[in-house]
Design a protein around this motif. Structure first.
Motif, short mmCIF file in Angstrom:
data_model
loop_
_atom_site.label_atom_id
_atom_site.label_comp_id
_atom_site.label_asym_id
_atom_site.label_seq_id
_atom_site.Cartn_x
_atom_site.Cartn_y
_atom_site.Cartn_z
N ALA A 44 6.54 4.61 12.58
CA ALA A 44 5.70 5.34 11.63
C ALA A 44 5.41 4.51 10.40
O ALA A 44 4.29 4.52 9.87
N ALA A 45 6.41 3.75 9.92
CA ALA A 45 6.19 2.90 8.75
C ALA A 45 5.17 1.80 9.05
O ALA A 45 4.29 1.50 8.23
N ILE A 46 5.29 1.19 10.22
CA ILE A 46 4.33 0.14 10.60
C ILE A 46 2.93 0.74 10.74
O ILE A 46 1.94 0.14 10.28
N ALA A 47 2.85 1.92 11.35
CA ALA A 47 1.54 2.57 11.49
C ALA A 47 0.93 2.88 10.12
O ALA A 47 -0.28 2.72 9.92
N ALA A 48 1.77 3.31 9.16
CA ALA A 48 1.27 3.59 7.81
C ALA A 48 0.74 2.33 7.14
O ALA A 48 -0.32 2.36 6.49
N LEU A 49 1.46 1.22 7.29
CA LEU A 49 0.99 -0.04 6.70
C LEU A 49 -0.33 -0.49 7.31
O LEU A 49 -1.24 -0.94 6.60
N ILE A 50 -0.44 -0.37 8.63
CA ILE A 50 -1.69 -0.78 9.28
C ILE A 50 -2.83 0.12 8.84
O ILE A 50 -3.93 -0.34 8.50
N TRP A 51 -2.57 1.43 8.83
CA TRP A 51 -3.60 2.40 8.44
C TRP A 51 -4.05 2.18 7.00
O TRP A 51 -5.26 2.20 6.70
N ALA A 52 -3.11 1.93 6.09
CA ALA A 52 -3.46 1.76 4.68
C ALA A 52 -4.28 0.50 4.44
O ALA A 52 -5.01 0.41 3.44
N ASN A 53 -4.16 -0.47 5.34
CA ASN A 53 -4.88 -1.73 5.15
C ASN A 53 -6.15 -1.83 5.99
O ASN A 53 -6.79 -2.89 6.02
N VAL A 54 -6.51 -0.74 6.68
CA VAL A 54 -7.79 -0.68 7.36
C VAL A 54 -8.89 -0.54 6.30
O VAL A 54 -8.72 0.21 5.33
#
Length: 463
Positions: A44-54
């Motif tokens: 979930a943390a990795i997904a949040a980082l990827i999503w925030a940097n889209v």
């Protein structure tokens, strides 16, 4: 009792043989361990980082969407992130309170010298990181964030310990579970005292009265969970209106729900109602049998059984998804390298936790006030202390309580994420190295060394 000897799950089989029919059994077993919870949290943390940097603002747009609960003229409106942080996380803190309550009542926290050692370690693991952070930020508006690096993420700690720790790590896991529980107690007290901006007295008085009602329910011997749940929901609203962070309502409920062992006579009641149901199966007898079965288990255990999987596998990962999204680019990295907030959080987690827990444990051992359980060595503790620098969940939580400036929040979150990742790597490597040299699977001291066999020694694999 082996798995093969267990009776089938109660009730008729559904058309779907498994809740996860396409998931292999090894994966299913993995997901019900601490390692599985930590894995979901990391994902979930990795997904949040990827999503925030889209490109675009979809991450913030989604989590800033408002939702309301209204009843006539009264209602609460929060954005989705605050519904997660203020409401859903109350269930997480409820499970923490339940675990603390159980450990104090019937668990490890009621023992003597074995408990003092992790208590001293937890004290050092709180004080040293806070002092390190304060040293980097003293005299600045950011000094208020000293509570960010004081807490350890229990799910990550136990999950990584299960994956990379030494073989047979039960005593080591028990030590750090006790330490993490004490750590959670301190973090909760810190949030209640130092991160409550203002108080509204009337709702606070209502909250205190509702707490008294919960204590009265416990004193009266009420074991049905629904009464604690109903009063707890009203308590959450009262605490929210008082200005105290509403997640503390969950802690209060968890600390009050009875955890003492149930009178064995209730087993006789279960036998009576069970025989009646076997003689004639009807709805009334089935209901009474279910009630008799529930009455044989403490309310604390039943509430943990109901809430812990939901908290570990749903709420905490969603919390990570809502809060771990930090924009990482050249500008944010350049600012973070020079930010005393980022540096203070990072050093507090990576260095402060290792040094603080090691020194605190050493004080307990040197003064003979405490001792280590089982075959745990001091080297194991240092490796686990490094791993305790993973401060993910509560550190991110306190970050949002401590600061209002989005830039400072981003700097602090980056320090939490990088510091937790570095602590996880260092602790994992250290424990893996020590696990091969300081095994925990040796013969107990009080068992003695078994006698060697007599006669010629031959390789049993050869004819």
């Amino acid at each position: 009792m082996s798995t093969a000897s267990l009776p089938p799950r109660p009730g008729p089989r559904t058309r779907l043989a498994s809740a996860l029919p396409l998931v292999p059994q090894p994966v299913t077993r993995f997901l019900v361990t601490e390692a599985g919870s930590g894995f979901l949290l990391l994902a979930a943390a990795i997904a949040a980082l990827i999503w925030a940097n889209v490109p675009g603002d979809s991450y913030e747009t989604v989590w800033e969407t408002t939702a309301s609960i209204r009843l006539g003229e009264w209602g609460i409106t929060l954005d989705l992130r605050h519904w997660v942080n203020d409401a859903a996380m109350a269930i997480f803190f409820l499970t923490v309170g339940l675990e603390i309550n159980r450990e104090i009542t019937v668990g490890e926290l009621r023992r003597g010298r074995y408990v003092l050692t992790p208590i001293f370690g937890a004290a050092g693991g709180v004080i040293v990181p806070a002092l390190i952070y304060y040293a980097f930020n003293a005299g600045t508006p950011a000094e208020h964030g000293w509570g960010i690096p004081i807490s350890t993420d229990t799910a990550f700690l136990l999950g990584i310990l299960a994956l990379f720790g030494p073989r047979c790590p039960d005593q080591l896991r028990l030590f750090f579970l006790t330490l993490a529980i004490v750590d959670d107690i301190v973090a909760i007290v810190v949030m209640a005292i130092f991160y409550t901006p203002a108080l509204s007295m009337v709702p606070l008085i209502v909250a205190v009265a509702l707490t008294g009602v919960l204590i009265l329910l416990r004193w009266a011997g009420v074991w049905q969970l629904r009464w604690y749940a109903l009063v707890g929901i009203v308590l959450w609203f009262a605490v929210y209106e008082s200005g105290i962070h509403p997640t503390l309502a969950g802690v209060v409920i968890g600390l009050i729900v009875p955890a003492t062992p149930v009178d064995p006579r209730f087993l006789e009641f279960l036998r009576f109602y069970g025989r009646g149901l076997i003689e004639r199966a009807d709805a009334a007898r089935a209901r009474l049998t279910v009630l008799a079965a529930r009455a044989t288990v403490p309310a604390n255990d039943r509430m943990q059984d109901a809430l812990h999987p939901f908290s570990a596998y749903v709420i905490v990962p969603i919390f990570a998804l809502a809060n771990a999204g930090v924009v990482i680019n050249q500008e944010s990295l350049s600012r973070a390298v020079q930010s005393s907030v980022t540096i203070g959080v990072f050093v507090g987690l990576v260095v402060g936790k290792t040094v603080g827990i090691s020194l605190g444990t050493a004080v307990a051992l040197w003064t003979k006030l405490g001792e280590l359980p089982g075959r745990v060595r001091y080297g194991h503790l240092i490796g686990g202390a490094a791993l305790a620098g993973i401060g993910f969940t509560i550190s991110l939580f306190i970050t949002d309580l401590a600061f209002d400036d989005p830039v400072v929040i981003a700097d602090a979150k980056l320090g939490v994420l990088v510091g937790s990742a570095v602590a996880a790597v260092i602790g994992s490597l250290f424990l893996r190295y020590l696990g091969e040299r300081l095994p925990l699977c040796m013969v107990e001291d009080d068992e003695g060394v078994p006698a060697l066999p007599t006669g010629p020694w031959r390789d049993p694999t050869r004819p």
